[in-house]
Design a protein around this motif. Sequence first.
Motif, PDB file in Angstrom:
ATOM      1  N   LEU A  97       0.803  -1.216   0.000  1.00 24.87           N
ATOM      2  CA  LEU A  97       0.000   0.000   0.000  1.00 24.87           C
ATOM      3  C   LEU A  97       0.842   1.275   0.000  1.00 24.87           C
ATOM      4  N   THR A  98       2.096   1.177   0.396  1.00 23.61           N
ATOM      5  CA  THR A  98       2.965   2.356   0.420  1.00 23.61           C
ATOM      6  C   THR A  98       3.664   2.589  -0.910  1.00 23.61           C
ATOM      7  N   LEU A  99       3.692   1.576  -1.779  1.00 17.69           N
ATOM      8  CA  LEU A  99       4.441   1.686  -3.030  1.00 17.69           C
ATOM      9  C   LEU A  99       4.057   2.919  -3.850  1.00 17.69           C
ATOM     10  N   SER A 100       2.761   3.167  -3.999  1.00 18.05           N
ATOM     11  CA  SER A 100       2.344   4.297  -4.834  1.00 18.05           C
ATOM     12  C   SER A 100       2.779   5.622  -4.226  1.00 18.05           C
ATOM     13  N   TYR A 101       2.723   5.730  -2.895  1.00 18.25           N
ATOM     14  CA  TYR A 101       3.158   6.969  -2.245  1.00 18.25           C
ATOM     15  C   TYR A 101       4.677   7.135  -2.358  1.00 18.25           C
ATOM     16  N   ALA A 102       5.415   6.025  -2.199  1.00 15.18           N
ATOM     17  CA  ALA A 102       6.870   6.093  -2.316  1.00 15.18           C
ATOM     18  C   ALA A 102       7.276   6.486  -3.726  1.00 15.18           C
ATOM     19  N   ARG A 103       6.595   5.947  -4.706  1.00 17.75           N
ATOM     20  CA  ARG A 103       6.903   6.285  -6.095  1.00 17.75           C
ATOM     21  C   ARG A 103       6.611   7.758  -6.363  1.00 17.75           C
ATOM     22  N   ALA A 104       5.469   8.248  -5.840  1.00 17.85           N
ATOM     23  CA  ALA A 104       5.110   9.651  -6.056  1.00 17.85           C
ATOM     24  C   ALA A 104       6.096  10.582  -5.363  1.00 17.85           C
ATOM     25  N   VAL A 194       4.818  13.130   0.148  1.00 17.15           N
ATOM     26  CA  VAL A 194       4.897  13.599  -1.247  1.00 17.15           C
ATOM     27  C   VAL A 194       5.108  15.099  -1.289  1.00 17.15           C
ATOM     28  N   ARG A 195       4.360  15.841  -0.479  1.00 17.63           N
ATOM     29  CA  ARG A 195       4.510  17.297  -0.452  1.00 17.63           C
ATOM     30  C   ARG A 195       5.872  17.715   0.082  1.00 17.63           C
ATOM     31  N   ALA A 196       6.364  16.993   1.085  1.00 20.04           N
ATOM     32  CA  ALA A 196       7.662  17.340   1.660  1.00 20.04           C
ATOM     33  C   ALA A 196       8.799  17.108   0.672  1.00 20.04           C
ATOM     34  N   VAL A 207      14.767  10.457  -1.175  1.00 18.66           N
ATOM     35  CA  VAL A 207      14.863   9.117  -0.590  1.00 18.66           C
ATOM     36  C   VAL A 207      15.153   9.221   0.905  1.00 18.66           C
ATOM     37  N   ALA A 208      16.042  10.121   1.271  1.00 22.98           N
ATOM     38  CA  ALA A 208      16.424  10.270   2.681  1.00 22.98           C
ATOM     39  C   ALA A 208      15.238  10.697   3.532  1.00 22.98           C
ATOM     40  N   VAL A 209      14.433  11.624   3.028  1.00 26.55           N
ATOM     41  CA  VAL A 209      13.259  12.082   3.776  1.00 26.55           C
ATOM     42  C   VAL A 209      12.312  10.914   4.039  1.00 26.55           C
ATOM     43  N   CYS A 210      12.039  10.135   3.016  1.00 28.28           N
ATOM     44  CA  CYS A 210      11.134   8.990   3.166  1.00 28.28           C
ATOM     45  C   CYS A 210      11.721   7.943   4.104  1.00 28.28           C
ATOM     46  N   ALA A 211      13.021   7.669   3.966  1.00 32.53           N
ATOM     47  CA  ALA A 211      13.662   6.659   4.798  1.00 32.53           C
ATOM     48  C   ALA A 211      13.674   7.062   6.268  1.00 32.53           C
ATOM     49  N   VAL A 212      13.969   8.328   6.524  1.00 29.45           N
ATOM     50  CA  VAL A 212      13.991   8.814   7.914  1.00 29.45           C
ATOM     51  C   VAL A 212      12.596   8.727   8.527  1.00 29.45           C
ATOM     52  N   GLY A 213      11.587   9.072   7.754  1.00 31.41           N
ATOM     53  CA  GLY A 213      10.223   8.974   8.261  1.00 31.41           C
ATOM     54  C   GLY A 213       9.866   7.550   8.648  1.00 31.41           C
ATOM     55  N   MET A 262      12.664  -0.279  -2.317  1.00 32.73           N
ATOM     56  CA  MET A 262      12.438  -0.878  -3.635  1.00 32.73           C
ATOM     57  C   MET A 262      12.344   0.190  -4.715  1.00 32.73           C
ATOM     58  N   VAL A 263      11.639   1.288  -4.415  1.00 31.68           N
ATOM     59  CA  VAL A 263      11.528   2.372  -5.388  1.00 31.68           C
ATOM     60  C   VAL A 263      12.878   3.062  -5.566  1.00 31.68           C
ATOM     61  N   ALA A 264      13.585   3.271  -4.469  1.00 30.09           N
ATOM     62  CA  ALA A 264      14.868   3.969  -4.537  1.00 30.09           C
ATOM     63  C   ALA A 264      15.905   3.171  -5.316  1.00 30.09           C
TER      64      ALA A 264
END
Length: 417
Positions: A97-104, A194-196, A207-213, A262-264
């Motif tokens: 379920l997170t894949l689409s958000y990670a890709r965006a 996505v906005r951040a 990638v770093a922002v998403c990973a840290v979150g 996976m996206v990164a």
Amino acid sequence: MSTLSTTLASTTAPRAVNGTPANGTPAKGAPSRNRMSQEIQGLRGMAALLTVVFHVWQQYFVYDRDGAHSPVPNRYANALVSLEVIDLFFVLSAYLLTLSYARAAIEGGSTRPGRVFLFRRAIRIVPLYFLAVTFIWATRNPTLPGEWSDLLHHLTFTQVFDQEQIFYTIGPTWSLSLEIMFYVALVGLGPLAVRACRPLRRRVSRVAVCAVGCALLYIGPCLWIAVARYGLEIPHTEWPVYFGPQARFGGFAAGMGLAVAMVALGDRGRLDAKVAIPLRAAALVGLYLLSYCGTEAEDFPTTFYHPLSALLWTLLLYSTIHVRRQGRWHSWLTARWLTGVGLASYSLFVWHEPIMLGLYNAGLLPPDGQEGFPLAVVIVLVVAVAAAAVSYWAIEYPASLLGKLKDGKGRSRDFYP
């Protein structure tokens, strides 16, 4: 379920130009989109079957007054049957379920409106769940008013916060409370990520922002467990403390982190067999040892069992679906009987405990104890899998068609000319 598989495939498969993979003709044995969907289905089937075994073990080696289980006499067998797989469900759900958000967030683009996401999740979860809970509750409360608070908690997915009724009606469905809470959290956190990331020019920064979150979401439950156990010395039998989202969201965070990874990494992160096989073996051995070493209710492996198992399931998932070539492990996961169980895994998860208790109370299962346990597992599996197949085609599949009532933007579809 097919929607989730499509999401997985579209994110992990090589990009194509005019129908040809960007890197040319794919290597022989490279995973296809359909194959990866089948592997996910096989993992679901495996997890559902192990869940049935686990709950039969709980029934036959019952809780003592301190909330612990009488172990199977053979410690090695005990570690195998007591292996919990609920974290695999959490990791799988969060990953897909997170894949689409990670890709965006990382690659750019948009996501579906939150109302569409929640609508389709409700279609997936609610019809079967409400029917099962109402039916089981009614059979156990033949005269009114019955345990109305129990019914209310289950229908509002809040049983996980109730110390007494968390395991009432259909015990394993406490985890669906967490699933629903995760859906709501993801609808808020996904667009926020996505906005951040949108103003960030460098891909590595996004990638770093998403990973840290994801890391913060994983660390939070670990800190909660540590404070509750070692700071406040709250016993493990205080179920809402250790079963609530504040303690169990680590599994979802691990799955979200896998989606980001996976996206990164993309195709560059695909593993060769010489790397994937040892990682897979390490994950499976680690899961077994985690169950084997957790002999006491308050020891470290048991206290942090779920955050640790979530990481190991994440490693197993990554080394299964993000590989360059398929092998025997993939052939086993995509066996038709196992993917068939995976297709009906939600029905199996919902119905297996009421079926087990019904058979037990009717005297159709062997007596308690180690002698009767193996036969009981076989009987419950046969009956529960058959019932799950009927439930899927009679309830789940027809309900899934309701998902076509809205398009990708949340607008009502017009089925008439």
